[in-house]
Scaffold this active site. Structure first.
Site, PDB file in Angstrom:
ATOM      1  N   HIS A   1       0.866  -1.175   0.000  1.00 18.71           N
ATOM      2  CA  HIS A   1       0.000   0.000   0.000  1.00 18.71           C
ATOM      3  C   HIS A   1       0.905   1.227   0.000  1.00 18.71           C
ATOM      4  O   HIS A   1       2.133   1.103   0.057  1.00 18.71           O
ATOM      5  CB  HIS A   1      -0.960  -0.002   1.186  1.00 18.71           C
TER       6      HIS A   1
ATOM      7  N   HIS B   1       1.104   4.040   2.122  1.00 25.90           N
ATOM      8  CA  HIS B   1       1.320   4.913   3.262  1.00 25.90           C
ATOM      9  C   HIS B   1       2.777   5.366   3.270  1.00 25.90           C
ATOM     10  O   HIS B   1       3.645   4.719   2.678  1.00 25.90           O
ATOM     11  CB  HIS B   1       0.955   4.199   4.557  1.00 25.90           C
TER      12      HIS B   1
ATOM     13  N   ASP C   1       5.294   5.342   5.098  1.00 29.75           N
ATOM     14  CA  ASP C   1       6.425   4.538   5.578  1.00 29.75           C
ATOM     15  C   ASP C   1       6.656   3.297   4.719  1.00 29.75           C
ATOM     16  O   ASP C   1       7.534   2.493   5.027  1.00 29.75           O
ATOM     17  CB  ASP C   1       6.214   4.129   7.043  1.00 29.75           C
ATOM     18  N   HIS C   2       5.902   3.144   3.622  1.00 30.04           N
ATOM     19  CA  HIS C   2       6.019   1.931   2.809  1.00 30.04           C
ATOM     20  C   HIS C   2       6.462   2.166   1.361  1.00 30.04           C
ATOM     21  O   HIS C   2       7.160   1.331   0.808  1.00 30.04           O
ATOM     22  CB  HIS C   2       4.690   1.169   2.804  1.00 30.04           C
TER      23      HIS C   2
END
Length: 277
Positions: free
Chosen positions: A73, A75, A77-78
């Site tokens: 996904h 977000h 932090d990804h």
């Protein structure tokens, strides 16, 4: 958790290595896990945050072999590190498009969109995309079929529960996605945060029990207060959680209340939530 050291390469199997980003915190645990899959032509799952040291470490690790970048996904932090990695390697970006929401990295535009159940084949591996909305509407898990290893991103984390934040997050969708994951032929989970999980079905069942137990606490708090706001209900329904985390807990509380509203067990009047008789 303390055994995970950002920047250190951890080998899960002949096909899978992990590098954890240096972004530890309340929401990320020891940091975001990036996974390199394959032995020759490589895939990178969840490149992580846009931190220069982490990007440089990933680029050294993949060398000239990186062909694909897959995100569970978008977000922050990804996926943001994908932009620099794509620029350096021209690896193909894969995943589901992010919704137009501030919690998502809307710069990530997949060059290939995977649908639920679609298989992605590398040179020596097969990844099956499993659509698992709940934490994010575009969340995908990836099943490495040769090893029955499920990369879960933020759908299942080790040592912590996942924040479900509307409007993009949905508690109803999350619980349905957990039930969906239970049907998979898997032997191990590689989470987006924390250590590998060797009892995947037991862990998922535990998460379902926990969420349903929290739902009962939310409903009980609502029935006691009769009329409450997120700020008052969180003190009761999350009395086992540190008050420092209550602002974050309110997001999942809201998701529980939305589910209860759909089921006819709660209703909204402005900022107030009211128990239905």
């Amino acid at each position: 958790m303390s055994e995970i050291r950002p920047g250190e390469v951890y080998t899960l199997s002949e096909r899978v290595r992990r590098l954890t980003a240096p972004n530890p915190g309340v929401m990320t645990g020891p940091g975001t896990n990036s996974y390199i899959v394959g032995t020759d032509a490589l895939a990178l799952i969840d490149p992580g945050p846009e931190i220069e040291l982490h990007i440089e470490a990933l680029l050294r690790l993949v060398g000239t072999k990186l062909r694909w970048v897959l995100c569970t996904h978008m977000h922050h932090d990804h996926s943001p590190a994908a932009h620099a990695i794509h620029a350096a390697t021209r690896a193909q970006l894969i995943g589901m498009p992010p919704p137009n929401h501030s919690r998502h990295d809307t710069r990530y535009v997949p060059q290939r969109v995977l649908q639920d159940g679609e298989r992605f084949e590398g040179q020596d591996f097969t990844l099956r995309a499993i659509h698992t909305p709940g934490h994010a509407s575009n969340h995908l898990c990836y099943l490495l079929e040769e090893e029955k290893l499920l990369f879960t991103g933020d759908h299942v984390m080790q040592g912590s529960t996942v924040v479900i934040g509307p409007p993009d997050g949905s508690m109803s969708a999350y619980l349905a996605s957990l039930e969906k994951v239970l049907t998979l032929d898997m032997e191990r989970i590689a989470p987006g945060h924390g250590h590998p999980i060797d009892t995947p079905h037991d862990e998922v069942r535990k998460l379902i029990r926990h969420r349903l137990g929290r739902e009962q606490k939310v409903l009980a708090a609502l029935q006691r207060q009769r009329r409450g706001t997120l700020a008052t209900l969180v003190l009761d329904a999350y009395d086992d959680v540190s008050p420092k985390l209550h602002p974050v807990a309110q997001r999942s509380l809201f998701a529980h209340l939305e589910k209860l509203e759909v089921e006819g067990r709660a209703r909204r009047e402005g900022e107030d939530w009211i128990a239905c008789d």
